[in-house]
Motif scaffolding. Structure first.
Motif, short mmCIF file in Angstrom:
data_model
loop_
_atom_site.label_atom_id
_atom_site.label_comp_id
_atom_site.label_asym_id
_atom_site.label_seq_id
_atom_site.Cartn_x
_atom_site.Cartn_y
_atom_site.Cartn_z
N ASP A 257 0.90 -1.13 -0.02
CA ASP A 257 0.00 -0.03 0.06
C ASP A 257 0.68 1.36 -0.02
O ASP A 257 0.35 2.33 0.32
CB ASP A 257 -1.01 -0.23 1.32
N PHE A 258 2.03 1.13 -0.43
CA PHE A 258 2.99 2.25 -0.42
C PHE A 258 2.48 3.29 -1.49
O PHE A 258 2.23 2.79 -2.75
CB PHE A 258 4.46 1.93 -0.89
N SER A 259 2.28 4.46 -1.30
CA SER A 259 1.85 5.64 -2.08
C SER A 259 2.79 6.82 -1.55
O SER A 259 3.39 6.86 -0.77
CB SER A 259 0.64 6.28 -1.80
N ALA A 260 3.00 7.59 -2.86
CA ALA A 260 4.04 8.52 -2.70
C ALA A 260 3.59 9.60 -1.60
O ALA A 260 2.42 9.77 -1.34
CB ALA A 260 4.11 9.55 -3.84
N PRO A 261 4.47 9.95 -0.59
CA PRO A 261 5.83 9.76 -0.43
C PRO A 261 6.42 8.69 0.40
O PRO A 261 7.48 8.82 1.01
CB PRO A 261 6.58 11.33 -0.08
N LEU A 262 5.51 7.87 0.87
CA LEU A 262 5.95 7.01 1.75
C LEU A 262 6.94 6.03 1.29
O LEU A 262 8.01 5.61 2.34
CB LEU A 262 4.69 5.72 2.06
N PHE A 263 7.19 5.29 0.18
CA PHE A 263 8.06 4.65 -0.17
C PHE A 263 9.53 5.41 -0.34
O PHE A 263 10.58 5.04 0.16
CB PHE A 263 7.90 4.04 -1.47
N GLY A 264 9.24 6.63 -0.82
CA GLY A 264 11.00 7.29 -0.68
C GLY A 264 11.22 7.73 0.71
O GLY A 264 12.40 7.57 0.72
N ALA A 265 10.39 8.13 1.58
CA ALA A 265 10.59 8.24 2.85
C ALA A 265 11.13 7.29 3.42
O ALA A 265 12.39 7.37 4.26
CB ALA A 265 9.45 8.86 3.61
N LYS A 266 10.62 6.04 3.59
CA LYS A 266 11.24 4.78 4.10
C LYS A 266 12.58 3.99 3.53
O LYS A 266 13.36 3.74 4.44
CB LYS A 266 10.12 3.77 4.15
N TYR A 267 12.52 3.94 2.25
CA TYR A 267 13.90 3.60 1.70
C TYR A 267 14.55 4.76 1.08
O TYR A 267 14.48 5.11 -0.14
CB TYR A 267 13.33 2.51 0.48
N ALA A 268 15.33 5.64 1.87
CA ALA A 268 15.85 6.66 1.53
C ALA A 268 17.15 6.14 0.69
O ALA A 268 17.86 5.23 0.63
CB ALA A 268 16.09 7.58 2.64
N TYR B 81 21.08 -1.33 -4.73
CA TYR B 81 20.15 -0.70 -3.87
C TYR B 81 19.52 0.58 -4.63
O TYR B 81 18.12 0.78 -4.75
CB TYR B 81 20.46 -0.41 -2.64
N LEU B 82 20.33 1.34 -5.10
CA LEU B 82 20.06 2.80 -5.76
C LEU B 82 19.07 2.33 -7.11
O LEU B 82 18.11 3.13 -7.41
CB LEU B 82 21.15 3.63 -6.06
N ALA B 83 19.60 1.45 -7.72
CA ALA B 83 18.92 1.24 -9.13
C ALA B 83 17.50 0.45 -8.81
O ALA B 83 16.54 0.81 -9.42
CB ALA B 83 19.74 0.09 -9.87
N TRP B 84 17.56 -0.22 -7.79
CA TRP B 84 16.00 -0.88 -7.35
C TRP B 84 15.38 0.40 -6.91
O TRP B 84 14.11 0.20 -7.24
CB TRP B 84 16.54 -1.81 -6.30
N ARG B 85 15.72 1.12 -6.17
CA ARG B 85 14.93 2.43 -5.65
C ARG B 85 14.54 3.17 -6.67
O ARG B 85 13.29 3.55 -6.83
CB ARG B 85 15.77 2.97 -4.52
N GLY B 86 15.41 3.53 -7.66
CA GLY B 86 15.15 4.15 -9.06
C GLY B 86 14.07 3.80 -9.90
O GLY B 86 13.16 4.51 -10.26
N LEU B 87 13.90 2.62 -9.92
CA LEU B 87 13.07 1.71 -10.88
C LEU B 87 11.59 2.12 -10.01
O LEU B 87 10.57 2.31 -10.92
CB LEU B 87 13.28 0.40 -10.88
N ILE B 88 11.41 1.87 -8.89
CA ILE B 88 10.19 2.08 -8.13
C ILE B 88 9.74 3.50 -8.33
O ILE B 88 8.52 3.78 -8.56
CB ILE B 88 10.18 1.41 -6.73
N LEU B 89 10.68 4.30 -8.06
CA LEU B 89 10.49 5.92 -7.87
C LEU B 89 9.82 6.46 -9.11
O LEU B 89 9.05 7.32 -9.41
CB LEU B 89 11.44 6.65 -7.18
N ASN B 90 10.57 5.70 -10.36
CA ASN B 90 10.29 6.23 -11.69
C ASN B 90 8.81 5.91 -11.92
O ASN B 90 8.26 6.46 -12.53
CB ASN B 90 11.21 5.65 -12.79
N ALA B 91 8.46 4.79 -11.65
CA ALA B 91 7.22 4.15 -11.80
C ALA B 91 6.29 4.94 -11.07
O ALA B 91 5.19 5.45 -11.69
CB ALA B 91 6.92 2.59 -11.50
N GLN B 92 6.35 5.26 -9.99
CA GLN B 92 5.39 6.29 -9.27
C GLN B 92 5.34 7.64 -9.89
O GLN B 92 4.07 8.15 -10.13
CB GLN B 92 5.72 6.35 -7.79
N MET B 93 6.40 8.33 -10.26
CA MET B 93 6.28 9.41 -10.96
C MET B 93 5.31 9.47 -12.51
O MET B 93 4.93 10.50 -12.87
CB MET B 93 7.61 9.78 -11.63
#
Length: 579
Positions: free
Chosen positions: A43-54, A70-82
């Motif tokens: 149920d992560f919605s912006a900005p919950l994921f970005g805040a928890k996985y800094a 880790y950064l590549a994995w995080r970037g894929l999810i944040l890009n999808a949210q954007m």
């Protein structure tokens, strides 16, 4: 929009390319494993994921093999949210807008940082207005820094970016562009003055109006919005110095001509005074008494001294840009009543301690270097020889002699390129200064968490310094034994730089206590473990297996160096791991 909904949307709508869609689905499924829940429960919605996985995560062991993954994995999810639900996905509006910019131009780095570094830390994108940018501009030298102008242009282009507009992070109005250094006609001008300008027949008067209006606006005499002709008349009588208003300086004669043209255009030409003739001849010739000249107040000797210096330098060919640093020093020296020949090192050092902005620090160093250089000119005898303030960007901080020796010993052991060596020295010095210069060993110093300290003027390059400290710490913590240390020393002595040296890279895979523990059986076993979907669910880590193969190939190449093979430390050639 929840991540579970984004996962469903990617699966059904196929808005992404096949490669990006697959990678994003894998990243979301990996998050579900980390969280220990099914994908449908994410149920992560912006900005919950970005805040928890800094971006700066302390412990990356277990689910990730390192910071890059880790950064590549995080970037894929944040890009999808954007893409699917634009907003503050990074839990930082500036980072989120930078992400929108990169996605819009399909890769590359964001230049939005060029604006953010000129703003106070608490300023949000919504706070960026024309008034704020003009106020920042007033604190800058006459030549606006290229980075600031580029940052403003990037920020304005975000208003053409669909993702940025839909994110709701931008202000209501796009800031106006900054006029060019000499494009005075593009500066802010009230409607009343614009209407009057359109009616002026002479081009020379229009040029005078454009310059004096911009000078008055930059100096706070006009506001550029509601000014009337009466306001302009009053402003002309009290114009600021062009250099203080951050405009290119012009000659005194040109400025006087501009004022006279406008005064004539505003008030009409002054009537010429004529001496009336007497109607009747008089027998007594009366001679008019000569008028006493109006006494001219004596000019301030400090002002005169600086004006004379500037006049001499202009005769020597100095242009406006050359005076940038010297004008900064002159402004403070005039306020303190100090002429050029009475400048002292104490005055410079006191001024340096008061400087808070990087641009002012740069101008001060340039001015002191100019004064020191001019002191050798025979026509300027009496100018002092000053030492420029230390450039804090390149200081090694308060390293003790012990730590400095330990650092040099470590760098000799690593043998990095000269530029990398300088970067490591700088980062260790910055961390030492930030920690208050404690008496620690180098190993204890590198174990400190740089996130806990304020880096002061080095704050904009925090990520670079943090990465350098982490690289040094990682190198020290490798399982070095005497055999591995001996091999590393021999390879470094051949002149091979750290970037090409495979010894630390192979050692990071923990092959054993000695280099001869590196065998084909060990490499093939590790290759199978990396590719295993059971050891590294859900798809295995073929990428790391390829990295391992590259390290082994470079390790085999050490057999081609006689100095290394003579040590008898190398195992037999391993060859290809996979056929």
């Amino acid at each position: 929009m929840k991540l579970s909904e984004i996962h469903t949307a990617i699966t059904s709508e196929q808005q992404l390319s096949e490669g990006k869609a697959f990678a994003t689905l894998v990243a979301i499924e990996h998050l579900a494993q980390v969280e220990g829940v099914p994908v449908s429960a994410l149920d992560f919605s912006a900005p919950l994921f970005g805040a928890k996985y800094a971006s700066q995560q302390a412990d990356l062991h277990g689910f990730w093999t390192g910071r890059s993954q880790y950064l590549a994995w995080r970037g894929l999810i944040l890009n999808a949210q954007m893409r699917f639900a634009p907003g503050d996905v990074d839990a930082d509006p500036w980072q989120s807008l930078s992400r929108a910019e990169r996605l819009q131009k399909n890769g590359g780095n964001s230049a939005l940082y060029n604006l953010r570094k000129f703003l106070s830390p608490e300023t949000l994108p919504k706070d960026v207005t024309d008034v704020l940018l003009v106020n920042i501009r007033r604190e800058m030298p006459s030549q606006v820094p290229v980075q600031f102008r580029a940052g403003v242009n990037v920020f304005r282009n975000l208003f053409k970016n669909d993702l940025a507009l839909r994110s709701g992070l931008l202000p209501d109005k796009c800031p106006d562009p900054f006029p060019g250094l000499r494009n005075h006609g593009a500066a802010n001008m009230s409607p009343a003055l614009k209407k009057w300008r359109d009616s002026l027949p002479a081009r020379s008067t229009v040029v005078a109006l454009n310059y004096l209006n911009r000078l008055a606006v930059m100096g706070g005499r006009l506001n550029g919005k509601t000014d009337t002709l009466d306001d302009l008349r009053a402003a002309i009588r009290d114009l600021p110095d062009p250099e203080e208003a951050k405009l290119p300086s012009i000659t005194v004669g040109t400025l006087r001509a501009y004022k006279e043209r406008l005064q004539v255009a505003l008030n009409g030409p002054k009537p010429r005074k004529t001496n009336p003739q007497p109607t009747k001849p008089s027998g007594v010739q009366r001679h008019a008494q000569p008028r006493k000249p109006t006494p001219v107040p004596p000019k301030d000797p400090v002002e005169t001294a600086w004006d004379d210096l500037y006049a001499y330098l202009r005769k020597q060919g100095w242009k406006s840009e050359r005076f940038r640093g010297l004008s900064y020093l002159r402004r403070h020296a005039r306020a303190a009543g100090v002429p050029p020949r009475y400048l002292s090192q104490d005055f410079v050092d006191t001024l340096r301690r008061q400087v808070t902005k990087r641009g002012d620090r740069t101008n001060l160093r340039a001015a002191v270097r100019d004064i020191a250089s001019l002191s050798h000119d025979p026509a300027l005898k009496g100018l002092p020889i000053l030492s420029p303030p230390e450039d804090q960007r390149f200081t090694q901080g308060g390293l003790t002699r012990k730590i400095r020796a330990e650092l040099e010993e470590l760098l000799d052991f690593m043998n990095p390129a000269p530029s990398t060596r300088r970067a490591f020295r700088l980062s260790v010095g910055v961390l030492t200064d930030a920690m208050g210069r404690p008496k620690l060993s180098l190993e204890e110093l590198l174990r400190a968490d740089i996130k806990e300290f304020d880096l002061g003027p080095h704050e904009p390059r925090r990520k670079t310094h943090s990465d350098n400290i982490r690289k040094l710490q990682t190198f020290i913590e490798l399982p070095w034994t005497s055999a591995w240390q001996q091999l590393q020393q021999v390879v470094a002595a051949t002149g091979m730089r750290a970037l090409a040296n495979p010894v630390p890279k192979v050692l990071s895979w923990n092959p054993g206590k000695a280099p001869n523990c590196v065998s084909k059986e060990w490499a093939q076993r590790l290759d199978r473990e990396l590719r295993s979907t059971l050891r590294n669910p859900p798809h295995g880590r073929a990428d790391l297996a390829l990295t391992l193969a590259g390290h082994i190939e470079a390790f085999d190449a050490l057999h081609d160096i006689p100095e290394v093979t003579d040590t008898a430390l190398l195992p037999p050639r391993i060859g290809r791991i996979r056929k």
